[in-house]
Design a protein around this motif. Structure first.
Motif, PDB file in Angstrom:
ATOM      1  N   CYS A 160     -46.650   1.392  19.678  1.00  0.00           N
ATOM      2  CA  CYS A 160     -45.760   1.329  18.515  1.00  0.00           C
ATOM      3  C   CYS A 160     -44.505   0.524  18.831  1.00  0.00           C
ATOM      4  O   CYS A 160     -44.012  -0.225  17.978  1.00  0.00           O
ATOM      5  N   THR A 161     -44.004   0.656  20.056  1.00  0.00           N
ATOM      6  CA  THR A 161     -42.848  -0.143  20.468  1.00  0.00           C
ATOM      7  C   THR A 161     -43.182  -1.622  20.391  1.00  0.00           C
ATOM      8  O   THR A 161     -42.408  -2.425  19.872  1.00  0.00           O
ATOM      9  N   SER A 162     -44.350  -2.004  20.923  1.00  0.00           N
ATOM     10  CA  SER A 162     -44.715  -3.421  20.884  1.00  0.00           C
ATOM     11  C   SER A 162     -44.973  -3.919  19.476  1.00  0.00           C
ATOM     12  O   SER A 162     -44.841  -5.108  19.221  1.00  0.00           O
ATOM     13  N   LEU A 163     -45.312  -3.023  18.568  1.00  0.00           N
ATOM     14  CA  LEU A 163     -45.536  -3.416  17.173  1.00  0.00           C
ATOM     15  C   LEU A 163     -44.245  -3.355  16.343  1.00  0.00           C
ATOM     16  O   LEU A 163     -44.262  -3.673  15.157  1.00  0.00           O
ATOM     17  N   GLY A 164     -43.151  -2.893  16.977  1.00  0.00           N
ATOM     18  CA  GLY A 164     -41.864  -2.839  16.287  1.00  0.00           C
ATOM     19  C   GLY A 164     -41.612  -1.565  15.515  1.00  0.00           C
ATOM     20  O   GLY A 164     -40.626  -1.470  14.782  1.00  0.00           O
ATOM     21  N   ASP A 165     -42.447  -0.557  15.655  1.00  0.00           N
ATOM     22  CA  ASP A 165     -42.258   0.717  14.965  1.00  0.00           C
ATOM     23  C   ASP A 165     -41.533   1.675  15.920  1.00  0.00           C
ATOM     24  O   ASP A 165     -42.139   2.519  16.578  1.00  0.00           O
ATOM     25  N   VAL A 166     -40.221   1.527  15.978  1.00  0.00           N
ATOM     26  CA  VAL A 166     -39.404   2.267  16.937  1.00  0.00           C
ATOM     27  C   VAL A 166     -39.376   3.763  16.625  1.00  0.00           C
ATOM     28  O   VAL A 166     -39.403   4.591  17.540  1.00  0.00           O
ATOM     29  N   GLU A 167     -39.341   4.119  15.352  1.00  0.00           N
ATOM     30  CA  GLU A 167     -39.284   5.538  14.967  1.00  0.00           C
ATOM     31  C   GLU A 167     -40.506   6.307  15.472  1.00  0.00           C
ATOM     32  O   GLU A 167     -40.392   7.372  16.056  1.00  0.00           O
ATOM     33  N   THR A 168     -41.680   5.771  15.218  1.00  0.00           N
ATOM     34  CA  THR A 168     -42.908   6.426  15.671  1.00  0.00           C
ATOM     35  C   THR A 168     -42.958   6.439  17.191  1.00  0.00           C
ATOM     36  O   THR A 168     -43.381   7.433  17.798  1.00  0.00           O
ATOM     37  N   ALA A 169     -42.508   5.375  17.815  1.00  0.00           N
ATOM     38  CA  ALA A 169     -42.501   5.313  19.277  1.00  0.00           C
ATOM     39  C   ALA A 169     -41.627   6.421  19.853  1.00  0.00           C
ATOM     40  O   ALA A 169     -42.025   7.116  20.807  1.00  0.00           O
ATOM     41  N   LYS A 170     -40.433   6.623  19.278  1.00  0.00           N
ATOM     42  CA  LYS A 170     -39.540   7.690  19.752  1.00  0.00           C
ATOM     43  C   LYS A 170     -40.173   9.068  19.556  1.00  0.00           C
ATOM     44  O   LYS A 170     -40.113   9.933  20.429  1.00  0.00           O
ATOM     45  N   ARG A 171     -40.795   9.268  18.404  1.00  0.00           N
ATOM     46  CA  ARG A 171     -41.431  10.560  18.102  1.00  0.00           C
ATOM     47  C   ARG A 171     -42.583  10.838  19.080  1.00  0.00           C
ATOM     48  O   ARG A 171     -42.711  11.937  19.614  1.00  0.00           O
ATOM     49  N   GLU A 172     -43.401   9.820  19.350  1.00  0.00           N
ATOM     50  CA  GLU A 172     -44.529  10.002  20.279  1.00  0.00           C
ATOM     51  C   GLU A 172     -44.041  10.228  21.711  1.00  0.00           C
ATOM     52  O   GLU A 172     -44.608  11.026  22.445  1.00  0.00           O
ATOM     53  N   GLU A 173     -42.993   9.528  22.117  1.00  0.00           N
ATOM     54  CA  GLU A 173     -42.429   9.720  23.459  1.00  0.00           C
ATOM     55  C   GLU A 173     -41.850  11.132  23.595  1.00  0.00           C
ATOM     56  O   GLU A 173     -42.038  11.798  24.628  1.00  0.00           O
ATOM     57  N   ALA A 174     -41.180  11.610  22.552  1.00  0.00           N
ATOM     58  CA  ALA A 174     -40.644  12.981  22.572  1.00  0.00           C
ATOM     59  C   ALA A 174     -41.775  14.004  22.663  1.00  0.00           C
ATOM     60  O   ALA A 174     -41.669  14.997  23.400  1.00  0.00           O
ATOM     61  N   THR A 175     -42.851  13.758  21.952  1.00  0.00           N
ATOM     62  CA  THR A 175     -44.012  14.650  22.012  1.00  0.00           C
ATOM     63  C   THR A 175     -44.600  14.658  23.418  1.00  0.00           C
ATOM     64  O   THR A 175     -44.938  15.720  23.959  1.00  0.00           O
ATOM     65  N   ALA A 176     -44.713  13.491  24.034  1.00  0.00           N
ATOM     66  CA  ALA A 176     -45.242  13.393  25.406  1.00  0.00           C
ATOM     67  C   ALA A 176     -44.365  14.179  26.370  1.00  0.00           C
ATOM     68  O   ALA A 176     -44.866  14.933  27.216  1.00  0.00           O
ATOM     69  N   GLN A 177     -43.045  14.027  26.249  1.00  0.00           N
ATOM     70  CA  GLN A 177     -42.138  14.752  27.136  1.00  0.00           C
ATOM     71  C   GLN A 177     -42.227  16.256  26.914  1.00  0.00           C
ATOM     72  O   GLN A 177     -42.218  17.041  27.868  1.00  0.00           O
ATOM     73  N   ARG A 178     -42.324  16.683  25.664  1.00  0.00           N
ATOM     74  CA  ARG A 178     -42.453  18.107  25.346  1.00  0.00           C
ATOM     75  C   ARG A 178     -43.746  18.689  25.931  1.00  0.00           C
ATOM     76  O   ARG A 178     -43.755  19.766  26.518  1.00  0.00           O
ATOM     77  N   LEU A 179     -44.842  17.947  25.825  1.00  0.00           N
ATOM     78  CA  LEU A 179     -46.120  18.414  26.383  1.00  0.00           C
ATOM     79  C   LEU A 179     -46.073  18.486  27.913  1.00  0.00           C
ATOM     80  O   LEU A 179     -46.616  19.417  28.509  1.00  0.00           O
ATOM     81  N   GLU A 180     -45.425  17.519  28.533  1.00  0.00           N
ATOM     82  CA  GLU A 180     -45.293  17.538  30.004  1.00  0.00           C
ATOM     83  C   GLU A 180     -44.450  18.709  30.451  1.00  0.00           C
ATOM     84  O   GLU A 180     -44.771  19.382  31.431  1.00  0.00           O
ATOM     85  N   ALA A 181     -43.360  18.983  29.721  1.00  0.00           N
ATOM     86  CA  ALA A 181     -42.480  20.109  30.064  1.00  0.00           C
ATOM     87  C   ALA A 181     -43.238  21.428  29.904  1.00  0.00           C
ATOM     88  O   ALA A 181     -43.097  22.336  30.748  1.00  0.00           O
TER      89      ALA A 181
END
Length: 185
Positions: A160-181
């Motif tokens: 999503c970052t490479s496609l320019g969709d920063v909002e979705t990229a941030k949401r997916e990264e936050a989800t990844a961090q939450r799952l790792e935690a």
């Protein structure tokens, strides 16, 4: 003569019942003994394995066109042979034959939809070909099938970052961090 007429009649009955297989056609049409049909099936399995092994060996030796031809033979003998289909698709993509590789990956996904790794590779090939929208759709399907994988959410965030969709990229990264935690507790 009697034997031939009986075989023709049996073939007709099986066809009308919808139960005539390729082996049955070979047996009834050519009047081969049962042992020959089993030999043919064994030959097909042997050809399949030999073609696949040849393809892998040739790819390792850098002979990509020959490897692709051998893997195509393996897929022709058994279109459901997933390893051969996936290896063929990978080699096609590696040799800059992206449209053929993508088609082969799509066929592999259709035959084995539960194998998420193949879908992830398909998404990568689609992105590499310049079709980011389709790559994202495929990767979103993978994330939906395995929502607890932080790695998949992170891959989607990067795409999503490479496609320019920063909002979705941030949401997916936050989800990844939450799952790792959550998994480290």
């Amino acid at each position: 003569l009697f034997y031939r007429r009986e075989m023709i009649l049996q073939r007709h009955i099986l066809r009308s019942a919808g139960r005539l297989t390729a082996a049955g056609t070979l047996f009834a049409g050519a009047l081969l003994p049962v042992g020959a049909v089993w030999s043919y099936a064994g030959w097909s399995r042997h050809t399949l394995r030999t073609s696949y092994d040849d393809g892998v060996r040739l790819a390792g030796a850098g002979r990509m066109d020959d490897a692709i031809a051998a893997l195509r033979r393996a897929v022709e003998v058994d279109p459901g042979y997933r390893d051969a289909q996936e290896k063929l698709a990978s080699l096609l993509c590696d040799t800059d034959r992206l449209p053929e590789g993508i088609a082969a990956f799509r066929a592999a996904v259709a035959r084995n939809p539960e194998k998420l790794e193949t879908r992830v590779i398909l998404a990568g090939a689609l992105f590499q070909s310049g079709d980011g929208k389709s790559a994202r759709e495929v990767l979103e399907q993978v994330v939906a099938l395995a929502p607890t994988s932080p790695d998949l959410h992170r891959m989607l965030a990067e795409l999503c970052t490479s496609l320019g969709d920063v909002e979705t990229a941030k949401r997916e990264e936050a989800t990844a961090q939450r799952l790792e935690a959550a998994s480290s507790r």
